[in-house]
Design a protein around this motif. Structure first.
Motif, PDB file in Angstrom:
ATOM      1  N   LYS A 156      30.114  33.174  51.680  1.00 26.16           N
ATOM      2  CA  LYS A 156      30.621  33.044  53.060  1.00 26.16           C
ATOM      3  C   LYS A 156      29.631  33.642  54.061  1.00 26.16           C
ATOM      4  O   LYS A 156      29.198  32.976  55.006  1.00 26.16           O
ATOM      5  CB  LYS A 156      31.985  33.743  53.177  1.00 26.16           C
ATOM      6  CG  LYS A 156      33.029  33.246  52.201  1.00 26.16           C
ATOM      7  CD  LYS A 156      34.374  33.897  52.426  1.00 26.16           C
ATOM      8  CE  LYS A 156      34.357  35.408  52.194  1.00 26.16           C
ATOM      9  NZ  LYS A 156      34.059  35.748  50.790  1.00 26.16           N
ATOM     10  N   THR A 157      29.285  34.905  53.865  1.00 30.73           N
ATOM     11  CA  THR A 157      28.360  35.560  54.792  1.00 30.73           C
ATOM     12  C   THR A 157      26.965  34.960  54.687  1.00 30.73           C
ATOM     13  O   THR A 157      26.245  34.870  55.688  1.00 30.73           O
ATOM     14  CB  THR A 157      28.317  37.077  54.514  1.00 30.73           C
ATOM     15  OG1 THR A 157      29.627  37.626  54.685  1.00 30.73           O
ATOM     16  CG2 THR A 157      27.360  37.787  55.454  1.00 30.73           C
ATOM     17  N   LEU A 215      22.297  32.051  57.027  1.00 31.44           N
ATOM     18  CA  LEU A 215      21.417  30.885  57.084  1.00 31.44           C
ATOM     19  C   LEU A 215      21.448  30.253  58.473  1.00 31.44           C
ATOM     20  O   LEU A 215      20.413  29.822  58.991  1.00 31.44           O
ATOM     21  CB  LEU A 215      21.834  29.858  56.027  1.00 31.44           C
ATOM     22  CG  LEU A 215      21.651  30.277  54.564  1.00 31.44           C
ATOM     23  CD1 LEU A 215      22.189  29.191  53.633  1.00 31.44           C
ATOM     24  CD2 LEU A 215      20.183  30.543  54.257  1.00 31.44           C
ATOM     25  N   LEU A 216      22.628  30.217  59.071  1.00 30.80           N
ATOM     26  CA  LEU A 216      22.747  29.665  60.423  1.00 30.80           C
ATOM     27  C   LEU A 216      21.945  30.503  61.418  1.00 30.80           C
ATOM     28  O   LEU A 216      21.312  29.969  62.340  1.00 30.80           O
ATOM     29  CB  LEU A 216      24.220  29.600  60.836  1.00 30.80           C
ATOM     30  CG  LEU A 216      24.520  29.195  62.287  1.00 30.80           C
ATOM     31  CD1 LEU A 216      23.966  27.796  62.586  1.00 30.80           C
ATOM     32  CD2 LEU A 216      26.023  29.237  62.558  1.00 30.80           C
ATOM     33  N   MET A 217      21.960  31.831  61.233  1.00 28.10           N
ATOM     34  CA  MET A 217      21.227  32.728  62.137  1.00 28.10           C
ATOM     35  C   MET A 217      19.741  32.829  61.782  1.00 28.10           C
ATOM     36  O   MET A 217      18.980  33.496  62.465  1.00 28.10           O
ATOM     37  CB  MET A 217      21.848  34.121  62.085  1.00 28.10           C
ATOM     38  CG  MET A 217      23.267  34.188  62.626  1.00 28.10           C
ATOM     39  SD  MET A 217      23.321  33.940  64.408  1.00 28.10           S
ATOM     40  CE  MET A 217      22.541  35.436  65.000  1.00 28.10           C
ATOM     41  N   ILE A 260      19.687  22.732  58.581  1.00 26.23           N
ATOM     42  CA  ILE A 260      20.813  23.053  59.459  1.00 26.23           C
ATOM     43  C   ILE A 260      20.401  22.649  60.870  1.00 26.23           C
ATOM     44  O   ILE A 260      19.283  22.959  61.305  1.00 26.23           O
ATOM     45  CB  ILE A 260      21.157  24.554  59.410  1.00 26.23           C
ATOM     46  CG1 ILE A 260      21.474  24.983  57.971  1.00 26.23           C
ATOM     47  CG2 ILE A 260      22.333  24.874  60.316  1.00 26.23           C
ATOM     48  CD1 ILE A 260      21.648  26.488  57.809  1.00 26.23           C
ATOM     49  N   THR A 261      21.296  21.973  61.571  1.00 28.70           N
ATOM     50  CA  THR A 261      20.979  21.547  62.932  1.00 28.70           C
ATOM     51  C   THR A 261      21.991  22.125  63.924  1.00 28.70           C
ATOM     52  O   THR A 261      23.153  22.332  63.592  1.00 28.70           O
ATOM     53  CB  THR A 261      20.972  20.013  63.053  1.00 28.70           C
ATOM     54  OG1 THR A 261      22.289  19.504  62.807  1.00 28.70           O
ATOM     55  CG2 THR A 261      19.997  19.397  62.073  1.00 28.70           C
TER      56      THR A 261
END
Length: 603
Positions: A398-399, A404-406, A416-417
């Motif tokens: 989850k974290t 990965l997004l950050m 990731i877009t």
């Protein structure tokens, strides 16, 4: 710290360091002060040149006395002139030494300043994985203790080694001028001294590496026990903490003792060799006086020079422990400076004027270790304004998904877009600018409550700070404090409760007006009533914003647009609260485990 990381540290403590390479690099780090170094060398050369003349003048005084006693009387006027010249030379030499010492301190401290600055800048470029593998106390020890040790080493080395080398050269010139024969006798001890120094130094070097590695481990343990002091007491682990401290302290004592003892043998060994040469010179010098080939003043001066000749060798040798310790610290700092950095941002990164918050994970894969996959082929599309809740057991990923997004970590596959733009082509600053985060572990900076709320927004007005505080129910408890928003807190947030600290971090995120909001167990530290207040604040904050909510407390995510259930890095279920309950799958079992007496099967 992980077992693998501990094994790496242990291996590092046993591996002999590259003394020559690290020493060259340390010398190279002083290049910005090259002009001052040249000035120091000139001052040292002048000071040494003046000081080595003094024994010759004193020998001249002895010859004047001996000649006067044997002839028509002592010429005290001539003796007075020679002594005045000697005094003037001594005073001038001392003055040059004083100036040189001040400049040396400036160079050493400037070098330490630059190294700390480089290390601090380096920390901002290191990936999150580096800090996952290094205890905080170990990193702090390299920036503080090791850099301080380097500064002290440079200051001593520039003062004593430069002077010793120049003194050695000057004394040799004077010795050859007085008597080449006695000079050759004095030089017999040099090869033996070098061999002794190299043999002992080779044994001491690994001990200094172990000493500073043990220092880092001890600092790491102290920092860990200090930050977790309440939990140590709550679980009654004081004795275990004390035992671990004793273990690290003993290791530091043992390695330090061995390093200092082994390197400390050098000076008395060289003094013994020097004394043998001194005796030999005295005997041969006496014979040459008897034969009439040398005067008493010449032998007296030569004996003084022979003592001066051995003194710089002993000084250089006695500094072997300091040099080895300093270079060992330098290697540890260089290891930090050489650590692999996160990938650099693209030179021409796209810049969005306004972020709507459309986020897509396209066949994303990630693994911390090459042979151990964590997330495989994960795909997810989030529309602007949607609230996405992510649930699942510990270790489900989850974290990691948020990291990965950050771009705290880089994906190993897929992409990731954000608003259709691959985040790998964006600068990290541009990616994170429209994202607000509230983490489970609250983090405050030393300063006022107002400064903490305004931390993420440059030039935030007091009105905006109060507005954010009122929206997140911070204002209600701040008004009860004597200093209100000007109440000063340390980084631990002393004086306010855990829930109130969490509210402050939520207000901080609120003030940034993010397009994308990340809440990682944001209500885990608050009581039920505060949680209700935060839920209302979060509902207002999430309006029109894309939100990612990581939660174990499922009651906080019932109104989420989409709930993702993750297991072993995969999304196993997806839907809203009612649909997932009706399906009777993994989410329904998690919900039942929290709100009923149902038994959860464990493998």
């Amino acid at each position: 710290m992980s077992t693998a990381a501990a094994d790496r540290n242990t291996a590092a403590s046993k591996k002999p360091m590259d003394f020559a390479g690290s020493a060259r690099r340390l010398i190279g780090s002083m290049r910005p002060d090259l002009v001052l170094i040249i000035v120091i060398l000139v001052l040292a050369a002048v000071s040494v040149a003046l000081s080595v003349v003094v024994p010759a003048l004193l020998g001249r005084v002895t010859d004047l006395v001996v000649t006067g006693l044997a002839g028509s009387g002592v010429d005290f006027t001539a003796i007075g002139r020679v002594l005045l010249v000697a005094i003037a030379i001594v005073v001038a030499s001392a003055g040059f030494t004083l100036i040189r010492g001040r400049l040396t301190a400036r160079i050493a401290l400037s070098t330490a300043y630059r190294m700390r600055e480089q290390a601090a800048t380096k920390l901002t470029r290191l990936p999150l994985g580096y800090f996952d593998q290094q205890p905080r106390g170990e990193v702090l020890s390299r920036i503080t203790n090791d850099v301080d040790n380097i500064s002290q080493t440079l200051q001593q080395a520039l003062n004593r080694i430069v002077t010793s080398v120049l003194t050695l050269i000057g004394v040799l010139v004077m010795m050859f001028w007085i008597s080449p024969v006695l000079t050759l006798v004095a030089l017999i001890s040099v090869p033996l001294s070098i061999l002794v120094t190299m043999a002992i130094g080779k044994r001491a070097q690994p001990q200094f590496v172990r000493q500073w590695t043990a220092t880092g481990k001890l600092n790491g343990h102290i920092e860990e026990m200090y930050t977790g002091h309440a939990l140590v007491q709550a679980f009654g682990r004081q004795q275990q903490a004390a035992d671990t401290f004793e273990k690290h302290n003993q290791a530091l004592f043992a390695s330090s003792f061995r390093a200092q003892f082994v390197s400390g043998v050098i000076e008395p060994a060289l003094r013994f060799i020097g004394n043998l040469g001194y005796v030999l010179i005295a005997v041969i010098g006496g014979l040459r006086i008897i034969s009439g080939s040398m005067t008493i003043g010449d032998v007296q001066a030569f004996i003084q020079y022979s003592q001066q000749f051995n003194q710089p060798i002993s000084q250089i040798a006695s500094m072997a422990n300091l040099l080895q310790s300093g270079v060992a610290s330098a290697e540890r700092v260089f290891a930090l400076l050489d650590a692999e950095e996160q990938e650099r941002d693209p030179a021409t990164a796209p810049r969005a004027d306004r972020v709507t918050g459309r986020v897509a994970f396209e066949e994303v894969s990630f693994r911390y270790q090459e042979d151990t996959p964590l997330i495989e082929d994960l795909s997810l599309a989030v529309e602007p304004g949607q609230t996405v809740a992510i649930v699942g057991p510990t270790g489900a990923g989850k974290t990691t998904l948020i990291n990965l997004l950050m771009r705290f970590y880089e994906v190993t596959g897929g992409r990731i877009t954000v608003d259709g733009v691959d985040i790998a082509t964006m600068s990290r600053a541009e990616l994170r600018r429209p994202i607000g985060m509230v983490l489970q572990d609250t983090w405050l900076v030393g300063g006022t409550i107002a400064e903490n709320i305004a931390y993420g927004v440059d030039g935030a007005t007091r009105e905006k700070v109060v507005e954010a505080a009122m929206a997140t129910h911070v204002d209600r408890f701040v008004r009860t404090l004597p200093e209100g928003y000007d109440t000063v807190m340390d980084h631990e947030g002393e004086g306010v409760s855990a829930g109130e600290k969490q509210l402050i971090t939520i207000a901080r995120a609120f003030l940034t007006e993010p397009a994308i909001l990340i809440l990682d167990e944001a209500t885990s530290s608050v009581d039920t009533r505060t949680e209700v207040l935060i839920q209302h604040a979060m509902a207002s904050l999430r309006e029109g914003r894309t939100s990612f909510v990581i939660a174990h407390r499922l009651s906080t995510i019932r109104d989420a647009d989409v709930i993702l259930v993750m297991e072993s890095g995969r999304i196993v279920e997806q839907g809203d609260h009612d649909a997932l309950l009706a399906s009777g799958g993994a989410y329904a079992r998690l919900y039942a485990a929290q709100f009923t007496d149902a038994t959860v099967e464990t493998a």
